[in-house]
Scaffold this motif. Structure first.
Motif, mmCIF file in Angstrom:
data_model
loop_
_atom_site.group_PDB
_atom_site.id
_atom_site.type_symbol
_atom_site.label_atom_id
_atom_site.label_comp_id
_atom_site.label_asym_id
_atom_site.label_seq_id
_atom_site.Cartn_x
_atom_site.Cartn_y
_atom_site.Cartn_z
ATOM 1 N N GLU A 55 -18.628 -120.525 35.674
ATOM 2 C CA GLU A 55 -18.697 -121.714 36.533
ATOM 3 C C GLU A 55 -19.819 -121.559 37.569
ATOM 4 O O GLU A 55 -20.488 -122.536 37.916
ATOM 5 C CB GLU A 55 -17.351 -121.923 37.222
ATOM 6 C CG GLU A 55 -16.236 -122.295 36.259
ATOM 7 C CD GLU A 55 -14.873 -122.303 36.939
ATOM 8 O OE1 GLU A 55 -13.953 -122.943 36.394
ATOM 9 O OE2 GLU A 55 -14.730 -121.663 37.996
ATOM 10 N N TRP B 258 -22.715 -135.206 30.840
ATOM 11 C CA TRP B 258 -23.333 -133.889 30.823
ATOM 12 C C TRP B 258 -22.516 -132.930 29.942
ATOM 13 O O TRP B 258 -21.289 -132.890 30.013
ATOM 14 C CB TRP B 258 -23.412 -133.285 32.226
ATOM 15 C CG TRP B 258 -24.492 -133.889 33.093
ATOM 16 C CD1 TRP B 258 -24.345 -134.887 33.989
ATOM 17 C CD2 TRP B 258 -25.860 -133.502 33.111
ATOM 18 N NE1 TRP B 258 -25.538 -135.170 34.596
ATOM 19 C CE2 TRP B 258 -26.508 -134.320 34.074
ATOM 20 C CE3 TRP B 258 -26.626 -132.556 32.424
ATOM 21 C CZ2 TRP B 258 -27.869 -134.237 34.353
ATOM 22 C CZ3 TRP B 258 -27.987 -132.468 32.703
ATOM 23 C CH2 TRP B 258 -28.598 -133.293 33.654
ATOM 24 N N TYR C 201 -27.904 -134.094 28.753
ATOM 25 C CA TYR C 201 -27.335 -135.311 29.346
ATOM 26 C C TYR C 201 -27.717 -136.502 28.482
ATOM 27 O O TYR C 201 -28.890 -136.684 28.100
ATOM 28 C CB TYR C 201 -27.861 -135.556 30.756
ATOM 29 C CG TYR C 201 -27.410 -136.895 31.347
ATOM 30 C CD1 TYR C 201 -26.126 -137.056 31.831
ATOM 31 C CD2 TYR C 201 -28.280 -137.985 31.369
ATOM 32 C CE1 TYR C 201 -25.715 -138.270 32.355
ATOM 33 C CE2 TYR C 201 -27.873 -139.197 31.898
ATOM 34 C CZ TYR C 201 -26.588 -139.344 32.391
ATOM 35 O OH TYR C 201 -26.182 -140.567 32.884
ATOM 36 N N TYR D 152 -18.883 -126.991 29.216
ATOM 37 C CA TYR D 152 -18.333 -127.817 30.302
ATOM 38 C C TYR D 152 -18.851 -129.247 30.147
ATOM 39 O O TYR D 152 -19.998 -129.480 29.715
ATOM 40 C CB TYR D 152 -18.748 -127.249 31.663
ATOM 41 C CG TYR D 152 -18.200 -125.856 31.921
ATOM 42 C CD1 TYR D 152 -16.911 -125.671 32.415
ATOM 43 C CD2 TYR D 152 -18.990 -124.739 31.665
ATOM 44 C CE1 TYR D 152 -16.411 -124.396 32.643
ATOM 45 C CE2 TYR D 152 -18.498 -123.458 31.893
ATOM 46 C CZ TYR D 152 -17.213 -123.294 32.386
ATOM 47 O OH TYR D 152 -16.724 -122.020 32.607
ATOM 48 N N TYR D 153 -17.991 -130.223 30.545
ATOM 49 C CA TYR D 153 -18.311 -131.632 30.359
ATOM 50 C C TYR D 153 -18.040 -132.410 31.651
ATOM 51 O O TYR D 153 -17.033 -132.172 32.325
ATOM 52 C CB TYR D 153 -17.451 -132.241 29.226
ATOM 53 C CG TYR D 153 -17.405 -131.390 27.980
ATOM 54 C CD1 TYR D 153 -18.391 -131.521 26.993
ATOM 55 C CD2 TYR D 153 -16.367 -130.477 27.785
ATOM 56 C CE1 TYR D 153 -18.340 -130.737 25.843
ATOM 57 C CE2 TYR D 153 -16.319 -129.699 26.651
ATOM 58 C CZ TYR D 153 -17.305 -129.830 25.687
ATOM 59 O OH TYR D 153 -17.259 -129.040 24.553
ATOM 60 N N SER D 154 -18.956 -133.385 31.957
ATOM 61 C CA SER D 154 -18.738 -134.263 33.120
ATOM 62 C C SER D 154 -19.736 -135.412 33.086
ATOM 63 O O SER D 154 -20.956 -135.181 33.157
ATOM 64 C CB SER D 154 -18.907 -133.478 34.436
ATOM 65 O OG SER D 154 -18.737 -134.344 35.539
ATOM 66 N N GLN D 155 -19.250 -136.647 32.953
ATOM 67 C CA GLN D 155 -20.032 -137.889 33.105
ATOM 68 C C GLN D 155 -21.336 -137.841 32.305
ATOM 69 O O GLN D 155 -22.417 -138.113 32.817
ATOM 70 C CB GLN D 155 -20.331 -138.144 34.594
ATOM 71 C CG GLN D 155 -19.094 -138.265 35.451
ATOM 72 C CD GLN D 155 -19.427 -138.496 36.926
ATOM 73 O OE1 GLN D 155 -20.532 -138.922 37.265
ATOM 74 N NE2 GLN D 155 -18.475 -138.220 37.804
ATOM 75 N N LEU E 50 -19.913 -134.691 40.351
ATOM 76 C CA LEU E 50 -19.493 -134.307 39.008
ATOM 77 C C LEU E 50 -18.169 -133.553 39.077
ATOM 78 O O LEU E 50 -17.986 -132.653 39.896
ATOM 79 C CB LEU E 50 -20.559 -133.428 38.347
ATOM 80 C CG LEU E 50 -21.945 -134.091 38.159
ATOM 81 C CD1 LEU E 50 -22.923 -133.086 37.560
ATOM 82 C CD2 LEU E 50 -21.840 -135.334 37.304
ATOM 83 N N VAL E 51 -17.259 -133.939 38.205
ATOM 84 C CA VAL E 51 -15.970 -133.271 38.068
ATOM 85 C C VAL E 51 -15.914 -132.694 36.653
ATOM 86 O O VAL E 51 -15.958 -133.433 35.673
ATOM 87 C CB VAL E 51 -14.799 -134.232 38.312
ATOM 88 C CG1 VAL E 51 -13.466 -133.507 38.132
ATOM 89 C CG2 VAL E 51 -14.890 -134.838 39.704
ATOM 90 N N TRP E 52 -15.817 -131.371 36.586
ATOM 91 C CA TRP E 52 -15.975 -130.700 35.305
ATOM 92 C C TRP E 52 -14.634 -130.426 34.626
ATOM 93 O O TRP E 52 -13.617 -130.162 35.273
ATOM 94 C CB TRP E 52 -16.716 -129.378 35.492
ATOM 95 C CG TRP E 52 -18.125 -129.538 36.015
ATOM 96 C CD1 TRP E 52 -18.531 -129.432 37.293
ATOM 97 C CD2 TRP E 52 -19.272 -129.842 35.244
ATOM 98 N NE1 TRP E 52 -19.886 -129.648 37.399
ATOM 99 C CE2 TRP E 52 -20.374 -129.904 36.131
ATOM 100 C CE3 TRP E 52 -19.521 -130.088 33.871
ATOM 101 C CZ2 TRP E 52 -21.673 -130.184 35.721
ATOM 102 C CZ3 TRP E 52 -20.827 -130.360 33.462
ATOM 103 C CH2 TRP E 52 -21.883 -130.416 34.381
ATOM 104 N N THR E 53 -14.738 -130.465 33.306
ATOM 105 C CA THR E 53 -13.643 -130.008 32.447
ATOM 106 C C THR E 53 -14.242 -129.030 31.429
ATOM 107 O O THR E 53 -15.462 -128.925 31.290
ATOM 108 C CB THR E 53 -12.974 -131.176 31.704
ATOM 109 O OG1 THR E 53 -13.961 -131.859 30.901
ATOM 110 C CG2 THR E 53 -12.358 -132.160 32.691
#
Length: 209
Positions: free
Chosen positions: A109, A158, A178, A153-156, A133-136
């Motif tokens: 991370e 990305w 992206y 990792y994924y977010s919006q 950005l909020v990651w999963t």
């Protein structure tokens, strides 16, 4: 008749003598009163008593020497301390210092956040796509792979993929991809680089629309 006349003459003589006696007595009384008795209407003038004369003390003469005025002590004005001017910083840092990570964050991370900070700092056109950005995601290493690790990792829009061998001072290979979806103008960003011993290096960068 001659006898009456004689008595009348005697009477006149007696009256004249009495008159003279009365006049003489009156004159004597008047003289005595004038010379021996004080006049009732004249008040004697009192003789003033001499006032005692007090001797005046001699006046002593004193010479007063004026005290010289002291000049005010000049106040030393405090010299203002100059404020140091901070040195200008470059808006683009080829090797930015990674943002300190919260306590408990994993190394993967930490690498991910360092990559996103680097892209936004060195490629300003990407800042509109890197907001809150909020990651999963997390570890995606296949079970049959030994000696290597893969994290995603994924977010919006990305996708950040991290690969590295399980060795000391490993070199982390990162790909940040992206793709804008749901907008009229498509955007594509592909960033590649490495991370080793807290140092991030960019190997390639693509920005397309």
């Amino acid at each position: 008749m001659p006898f009456l006349l004689s008595r009348s003459g005697i009477t006149k003589i007696a009256v004249a003598v009495l008159t003279v006696i009365v006049a003489s007595a009156a004159a004597g009384i008047s003289y005595y009163t004038t010379t021996h008795l004080p006049s009732p209407n004249v008040s004697p003038t009192p003789t003033p008593s001499p006032q005692p004369t007090a001797a005046l003390p001699q006046t002593s003469t004193y010479t007063v020497t004026p005290t010289p005025k002291q000049s005010p002590t000049p106040t030393t004005a405090s010299t203002p301390t100059p404020t140091p001017t901070p040195a200008p910083t470059n808006s683009i840092n080829p090797t930015p210092t990674p943002t300190p990570s919260p306590i408990g964050i994993t190394t993967q991370e930490k690498v991910r956040d360092a990559v996103m900070h680097y892209i936004e700092s060195n490629h300003p056109e990407t800042s509109q796509f890197i907001q809150e950005l909020v990651w999963t995601g997390g570890r995606t290493t296949p079970p049959n792979v030994v000696g290597a690790e893969t994290y995603m990792y994924y977010s919006q829009g990305w996708n950040v993929t991290i690969n590295y061998p399980v060795v000391p001072n490993a070199i982390y290979k990162i790909v940040a991809d992206y793709s804008a979806t749901g907008i009229s103008i498509p955007y594509r960003i592909i960033w590649k680089g490495t991370w080793q011993n807290e140092v991030l290096n960019e190997t390639s960068y693509i920005f397309a629309q």
